[in-house]
Design a protein around this motif. Structure first.
Motif, PDB file in Angstrom:
ATOM      1  N   ALA A 112       0.837  -1.196   0.000  1.00 41.57           N
ATOM      2  CA  ALA A 112       0.000   0.000   0.000  1.00 41.57           C
ATOM      3  C   ALA A 112       0.877   1.253   0.000  1.00 41.57           C
ATOM      4  CB  ALA A 112      -0.923  -0.006   1.213  1.00 41.57           C
ATOM      5  N   ILE A 113       0.458   2.236  -0.766  1.00 44.38           N
ATOM      6  CA  ILE A 113       1.201   3.483  -0.916  1.00 44.38           C
ATOM      7  C   ILE A 113       0.519   4.565  -0.085  1.00 44.38           C
ATOM      8  CG2 ILE A 113       1.885   5.272  -2.561  1.00 44.38           C
ATOM      9  CD1 ILE A 113       1.968   3.060  -4.708  1.00 44.38           C
ATOM     10  N   SER A 114       1.277   5.188   0.815  1.00 45.52           N
ATOM     11  CA  SER A 114       0.732   6.243   1.664  1.00 45.52           C
ATOM     12  C   SER A 114       0.573   7.538   0.871  1.00 45.52           C
ATOM     13  CB  SER A 114       1.655   6.482   2.863  1.00 45.52           C
ATOM     14  OG  SER A 114       1.218   7.598   3.611  1.00 45.52           O
ATOM     15  N   THR A 115      -0.473   8.283   1.190  1.00 42.01           N
ATOM     16  CA  THR A 115      -0.711   9.567   0.535  1.00 42.01           C
ATOM     17  C   THR A 115      -0.508  10.744   1.479  1.00 42.01           C
ATOM     18  OG1 THR A 115      -3.081   9.487   1.077  1.00 42.01           O
ATOM     19  CG2 THR A 115      -2.399   8.514  -1.021  1.00 42.01           C
ATOM     20  N   ALA A 116      -0.185  10.471   2.723  1.00 39.90           N
ATOM     21  CA  ALA A 116      -0.071  11.527   3.733  1.00 39.90           C
ATOM     22  C   ALA A 116       1.017  12.538   3.358  1.00 39.90           C
ATOM     23  CB  ALA A 116       0.235  10.922   5.107  1.00 39.90           C
ATOM     24  N   GLY A 117       0.647  13.815   3.286  1.00 43.06           N
ATOM     25  CA  GLY A 117       1.602  14.872   3.009  1.00 43.06           C
ATOM     26  C   GLY A 117       2.186  14.849   1.612  1.00 43.06           C
ATOM     27  N   ARG A 118       1.534  14.169   0.697  1.00 38.66           N
ATOM     28  CA  ARG A 118       2.073  14.040  -0.656  1.00 38.66           C
ATOM     29  C   ARG A 118       1.091  14.598  -1.674  1.00 38.66           C
ATOM     30  NH1 ARG A 118       3.921   8.103  -1.720  1.00 38.66           N
ATOM     31  NH2 ARG A 118       5.313   9.161  -3.182  1.00 38.66           N
ATOM     32  N   SER A 119       1.597  14.939  -2.847  1.00 36.81           N
ATOM     33  CA  SER A 119       0.740  15.429  -3.921  1.00 36.81           C
ATOM     34  C   SER A 119       0.209  14.248  -4.727  1.00 36.81           C
ATOM     35  CB  SER A 119       1.518  16.365  -4.847  1.00 36.81           C
ATOM     36  OG  SER A 119       2.496  15.642  -5.582  1.00 36.81           O
ATOM     37  N   ALA A 120      -0.872  14.497  -5.443  1.00 36.58           N
ATOM     38  CA  ALA A 120      -1.436  13.460  -6.304  1.00 36.58           C
ATOM     39  C   ALA A 120      -0.441  13.051  -7.381  1.00 36.58           C
ATOM     40  CB  ALA A 120      -2.738  13.955  -6.932  1.00 36.58           C
ATOM     41  N   GLU A 121       0.344  13.989  -7.864  1.00 38.17           N
ATOM     42  CA  GLU A 121       1.345  13.688  -8.896  1.00 38.17           C
ATOM     43  C   GLU A 121       2.402  12.720  -8.370  1.00 38.17           C
ATOM     44  OE1 GLU A 121      -0.769  17.303  -9.991  1.00 38.17           O
ATOM     45  OE2 GLU A 121       0.261  16.710  -8.133  1.00 38.17           O
ATOM     46  N   GLU A 122       2.829  12.921  -7.125  1.00 40.17           N
ATOM     47  CA  GLU A 122       3.831  12.022  -6.532  1.00 40.17           C
ATOM     48  C   GLU A 122       3.265  10.618  -6.356  1.00 40.17           C
ATOM     49  OE1 GLU A 122       6.481  14.982  -3.707  1.00 40.17           O
ATOM     50  OE2 GLU A 122       4.517  14.308  -2.994  1.00 40.17           O
ATOM     51  N   VAL A 123       2.047  10.547  -5.849  1.00 41.51           N
ATOM     52  CA  VAL A 123       1.408   9.241  -5.629  1.00 41.51           C
ATOM     53  C   VAL A 123       1.183   8.532  -6.961  1.00 41.51           C
ATOM     54  CG1 VAL A 123      -0.679   8.086  -4.807  1.00 41.51           C
ATOM     55  CG2 VAL A 123       0.323   9.963  -3.475  1.00 41.51           C
ATOM     56  N   ASN A 124       0.737   9.267  -7.959  1.00 42.46           N
ATOM     57  CA  ASN A 124       0.487   8.680  -9.273  1.00 42.46           C
ATOM     58  C   ASN A 124       1.784   8.145  -9.880  1.00 42.46           C
ATOM     59  OD1 ASN A 124      -1.629   8.167 -11.208  1.00 42.46           O
ATOM     60  ND2 ASN A 124      -0.639   9.663 -12.554  1.00 42.46           N
ATOM     61  N   ALA A 125       2.864   8.906  -9.747  1.00 41.70           N
ATOM     62  CA  ALA A 125       4.155   8.485 -10.304  1.00 41.70           C
ATOM     63  C   ALA A 125       4.671   7.229  -9.613  1.00 41.70           C
ATOM     64  CB  ALA A 125       5.174   9.618 -10.181  1.00 41.70           C
ATOM     65  N   GLN A 126       4.535   7.161  -8.284  1.00 40.81           N
ATOM     66  CA  GLN A 126       5.000   5.976  -7.562  1.00 40.81           C
ATOM     67  C   GLN A 126       4.164   4.756  -7.933  1.00 40.81           C
ATOM     68  OE1 GLN A 126       5.253   6.385  -3.278  1.00 40.81           O
ATOM     69  NE2 GLN A 126       5.708   4.216  -2.977  1.00 40.81           N
ATOM     70  N   THR A 127       2.867   4.958  -8.084  1.00 35.51           N
ATOM     71  CA  THR A 127       1.983   3.857  -8.479  1.00 35.51           C
ATOM     72  C   THR A 127       2.354   3.339  -9.863  1.00 35.51           C
ATOM     73  OG1 THR A 127       0.166   4.800  -7.188  1.00 35.51           O
ATOM     74  CG2 THR A 127      -0.412   3.185  -8.880  1.00 35.51           C
ATOM     75  N   GLU A 128       2.546   4.260 -10.800  1.00 30.63           N
ATOM     76  CA  GLU A 128       2.916   3.855 -12.166  1.00 30.63           C
ATOM     77  C   GLU A 128       4.252   3.110 -12.175  1.00 30.63           C
ATOM     78  OE1 GLU A 128       3.587   5.775 -16.630  1.00 30.63           O
ATOM     79  OE2 GLU A 128       3.152   7.080 -14.921  1.00 30.63           O
ATOM     80  N   ALA A 129       5.213   3.611 -11.399  1.00 31.85           N
ATOM     81  CA  ALA A 129       6.522   2.965 -11.346  1.00 31.85           C
ATOM     82  C   ALA A 129       6.408   1.527 -10.831  1.00 31.85           C
ATOM     83  CB  ALA A 129       7.468   3.767 -10.451  1.00 31.85           C
ATOM     84  N   TRP A 130       5.594   1.333  -9.778  1.00 26.66           N
ATOM     85  CA  TRP A 130       5.481  -0.019  -9.228  1.00 26.66           C
ATOM     86  C   TRP A 130       4.773  -0.948 -10.214  1.00 26.66           C
ATOM     87  CZ3 TRP A 130       2.118  -3.888  -8.281  1.00 26.66           C
ATOM     88  CH2 TRP A 130       2.613  -4.963  -7.525  1.00 26.66           C
ATOM     89  N   ILE A 131       3.632  -0.506 -10.756  1.00 28.63           N
ATOM     90  CA  ILE A 131       2.859  -1.366 -11.654  1.00 28.63           C
ATOM     91  C   ILE A 131       3.663  -1.732 -12.897  1.00 28.63           C
ATOM     92  CG2 ILE A 131       0.842  -1.487 -13.167  1.00 28.63           C
ATOM     93  CD1 ILE A 131      -0.711   0.141 -11.127  1.00 28.63           C
ATOM     94  N   GLU A 132       4.255  -0.730 -13.549  1.00 31.85           N
ATOM     95  CA  GLU A 132       4.987  -1.012 -14.786  1.00 31.85           C
ATOM     96  C   GLU A 132       6.254  -1.810 -14.505  1.00 31.85           C
ATOM     97  OE1 GLU A 132       3.749  -0.568 -17.748  1.00 31.85           O
ATOM     98  OE2 GLU A 132       1.960   0.290 -16.805  1.00 31.85           O
ATOM     99  N   GLY A 133       6.888  -1.553 -13.375  1.00 34.25           N
ATOM    100  CA  GLY A 133       8.048  -2.351 -13.001  1.00 34.25           C
ATOM    101  C   GLY A 133       7.675  -3.793 -12.712  1.00 34.25           C
TER     102      GLY A 133
END
Length: 251
Positions: free
Chosen positions: A208-229
Motif C-alpha cells: 500500500a502506498i501512503s498519501t499523507a503529506g504528498r501530492s497526487a502527482e507524486e502518488v500517481n508516479a509511484q503507483t505507475e513505477a510499481w505497476i509497470e516495473g
C-alpha cells in the motif's frame, strides 16, 4: 478450433444468464447498498466459474498480505474485461469508476446501475475529476474500496498508456491508501477479442502506498513505477528494451 468452441460456449451460457440477472438486479434498488452488492455480485462469482471451467482461464493472487484493513483506492492495470469481473471476487466490496454510457447497455447496464458505482461523464473535462472525488469519497465512507483504471482504457499486454491522475487525487483528497495491482489478463483475454485462450492470470498486489503529506502527482508516479516495473518483472517476455529498474528510476 478448441478455443473457438470454448469461447462460443462461454457466450452462449453467459448471455442469457446476464439478461435474466440484469432484470433481477433492477428490483434490488430498495435494499441497502451492501445487500445489493452481495446479491448482484453473485453474477461475478458464476461468471468466474464459467471463465475457469469453460474458457480454462485460471488465476493466482500474490501479495494479498499487502491489503490494508480500511477501504482503500485500488489502481489497477487495465487490459481486458477479465479484471472488471475478477476484482469483485478478489477484493473486499469494491466500487468501480466507469463511464456513464455503460449504464445505457440493455440488461447489463440496468443491473450495473444498482451497484455502488462511480459514474462519470468523460466529456466533462475537469468536472469529471470532481465527480470521481465527490462520488469516491461517498463510496469510501460507505465502506467500499474504489477501483480506478488509471490508464483510462484497455491496453494490450506489453503496452502502457499515460496514467491519469483521478485515482491518485481521490486517494490524496480522502487520505486513503493506494493499492497498486498488476496482472497479465490481456495475455489470454485480449481487448475486443471474441476468442479467449486458456492459461493462468497472475494478479500481483503491491504494498500500500501512503498519501499523507504528498501530492497526487507524486502518488500517481509511484503507483505507475510499481505497476509497470512489476509487469516487466513478472512478464518480461512481453516487453523489450527498457528493463524494470529503468522504468522505476524514470518514474
Amino acid at each position: 478450433m478448441l478455443n473457438l468452441i470454448r469461447s462460443t460456449l462461454f457466450m452462449i451460457l453467459l448471455t442469457p444468464f446476464t439478461i435474466v440477472y440484469g432484470v433481477f438486479a433492477m428490483f434490488t434498488f430498495p435494499l441497502p447498498a451492501h445487500t445489493r452488492y452481495r446479491i448482484i455480485t453473485t453474477w461475478s462469482s458464476i461468471a468466474m466459474w464459467l471463465i475457469r471451467n469453460v474458457l480454462g482461464i485460471r488465476h493466482r493472487v500474490v501479495g494479498q498480505e499487502h491489503l490494508p484493513t480500511a477501504p482503500a483506492v485500488i489502481l489497477c492495470k487495465h487490459q481486458s474485461a477479465w479484471e472488471t469481473i475478477s476484482l469483485q471476487t478478489i477484493f473486499p466490496p469494491v466500487a468501480f469508476v466507469l463511464k456513464r454510457e455503460l449504464l445505457r447497455i440493455p440488461f447489463f447496464g440496468w443491473g450495473l446501475a444498482q451497484m455502488p458505482i462511480i459514474s462519470i461523464d468523460r466529456s466533462a473535462g475537469k468536472d469529471a475529476l470532481k465527480q470521481v472525488v465527490d462520488q469516491g469519497r461517498d463510496r469510501l465512507t460507505e465502506g467500499f474500496w474504489v477501483v480506478v483504471f488509471p490508464e483510462g482504457t484497455r491496453a494490450p499486454i506489453g503496452a502502457a498508456k499515460r496514467y491519469k491522475i483521478g485515482g491518485a487525487t481521490l486517494a490524496v483528497e480522502t487520505g486513503s491508501l493506494v493499492v497498486p495491482v498488476a496482472h497479465n489478463a490481456g495475455e489470454f483475454w485480449r481487448r475486443n477479442a471474441f476468442i479467449k485462450r486458456p492459461g493462468e492470470v497472475v494478479v500481483s498486489i503491491g504494498p500500500a502506498i501512503s498519501t499523507a503529506g504528498r501530492s497526487a502527482e507524486e502518488v500517481n508516479a509511484q503507483t505507475e513505477a510499481w505497476i509497470e516495473g512489476e509487469m516487466r518483472r513478472l512478464f518480461p517476455h512481453h516487453y523489450t528494451g527498457t528493463p524494470a529498474a529503468a522504468v522505476t528510476a524514470e518514474a
